[in-house]
Design a protein around this motif. Structure first.
Motif, PDB file in Angstrom:
ATOM      1  N   MET A   1      -4.114  42.925  71.338  1.00  8.59           N
ATOM      2  CA  MET A   1      -5.281  42.356  71.771  1.00  8.59           C
ATOM      3  C   MET A   1      -6.295  41.765  70.510  1.00  8.59           C
ATOM      4  N   ARG A   2      -6.359  42.438  69.584  1.00  5.72           N
ATOM      5  CA  ARG A   2      -7.224  42.377  68.359  1.00  5.72           C
ATOM      6  C   ARG A   2      -6.590  41.030  67.897  1.00  5.72           C
TER       7      ARG A   2
ATOM      8  N   PHE B   1      -5.098  33.624  76.037  1.00  7.07           N
ATOM      9  CA  PHE B   1      -4.132  33.972  76.816  1.00  7.07           C
ATOM     10  C   PHE B   1      -2.629  33.302  76.332  1.00  7.07           C
ATOM     11  N   LEU B   2      -2.905  32.184  75.894  1.00  5.80           N
ATOM     12  CA  LEU B   2      -1.772  31.232  75.234  1.00  5.80           C
ATOM     13  C   LEU B   2      -1.244  32.173  74.059  1.00  5.80           C
ATOM     14  N   LYS B   3      -2.003  32.189  73.143  1.00  5.82           N
ATOM     15  CA  LYS B   3      -1.871  33.301  72.093  1.00  5.82           C
ATOM     16  C   LYS B   3      -1.183  34.222  72.460  1.00  5.82           C
ATOM     17  N   LEU B   4      -1.780  35.064  73.279  1.00  3.21           N
ATOM     18  CA  LEU B   4      -1.075  36.354  73.772  1.00  3.21           C
ATOM     19  C   LEU B   4       0.400  36.027  74.184  1.00  3.21           C
ATOM     20  N   MET B   5       0.540  35.157  74.988  1.00  2.00           N
ATOM     21  CA  MET B   5       1.869  34.743  75.391  1.00  2.00           C
ATOM     22  C   MET B   5       3.019  34.340  74.520  1.00  2.00           C
ATOM     23  N   GLY B   6       2.287  33.635  73.468  1.00  2.00           N
ATOM     24  CA  GLY B   6       3.230  33.430  72.030  1.00  2.00           C
ATOM     25  C   GLY B   6       3.464  34.421  71.499  1.00  2.00           C
ATOM     26  N   LEU B   7       2.679  35.440  71.224  1.00  2.00           N
ATOM     27  CA  LEU B   7       3.107  36.604  70.782  1.00  2.00           C
ATOM     28  C   LEU B   7       4.284  37.332  71.372  1.00  2.00           C
TER      29      LEU B   7
ATOM     30  N   LYS C   1       9.939  39.114  72.178  1.00  3.74           N
ATOM     31  CA  LYS C   1      11.083  39.327  73.293  1.00  3.74           C
ATOM     32  C   LYS C   1      12.027  38.462  72.311  1.00  3.74           C
ATOM     33  N   ASP C   2      11.978  37.531  71.615  1.00  2.00           N
ATOM     34  CA  ASP C   2      12.804  36.667  70.747  1.00  2.00           C
ATOM     35  C   ASP C   2      13.406  37.677  70.021  1.00  2.00           C
ATOM     36  N   LYS C   3      12.672  38.329  68.979  1.00  2.00           N
ATOM     37  CA  LYS C   3      13.154  39.315  68.164  1.00  2.00           C
ATOM     38  C   LYS C   3      13.928  40.409  68.713  1.00  2.00           C
ATOM     39  N   GLU C   4      13.360  40.963  69.873  1.00  2.00           N
ATOM     40  CA  GLU C   4      14.188  42.163  70.150  1.00  2.00           C
ATOM     41  C   GLU C   4      15.472  41.407  70.823  1.00  2.00           C
TER      42      GLU C   4
END
Length: 135
Positions: free
Chosen positions: A1-2, A17-23, A28-31
């Motif tokens: 969140m920070r 929210f958009l930044k959080l979804m991008g992260l 998920k892509d890396k995993e």
């Protein structure tokens, strides 16, 4: 969140929210990539085999799905070797074991499923998939 709330407002507005979804998507892509690399290594398939299996996997998916349900998987295997009730039950057990009781298989699970079926020569699948056109 920070990382998302760099201005330290403590609120989650649309931009945050958009930044959080991008992260989250990046995580998920890396995993997903890590899981696929691990499954490829564990299954011991060549890069060419993985590419061919990916095509088979993608062609077997339902319209709006990214994962393969048991019925689609069963139909695929049944197209290679006929499955009666006993073999269908055995295949379902293998599916549940490899997919850790999930109802669908992602591509890495699919690779591990194929490896398991080939290793135990499920329903003589090795004999039915080898020949002049296969290695």
């Amino acid at each position: 969140m920070r990382e998302v709330d760099q201005d330290a407002t403590g609120s989650l507005d649309f931009e945050h929210f958009l930044k959080l979804m991008g992260l989250f998507r990046g995580f998920k892509d890396k995993e997903r990539s890590r899981k696929e690399q691990q499954a490829t290594k564990e299954a011991g398939f060549t890069n060419q085999e993985v590419a061919e299996f990916r095509e088979l996997f993608l062609n077997s998916l339902g319209a709006d799905s990214q994962d393969l349900g048991f019925e689609e998987f069963r139909a695929m295997i049944h197209g290679i070797t006929p499955l009666g009730d006993a073999l269908t039950t055995e295949l379902e057990e293998i599916f549940a074991e490899v997919c850790k009781k999930q109802t669908e298989a992602d591509f890495p699970d699919f690779l591990l499923l194929l490896r398991k079926l080939l290793d135990c020569n499920f329903a003589s699948i090795k004999d039915k998939t080898s020949g002049p056109q296969r290695r």
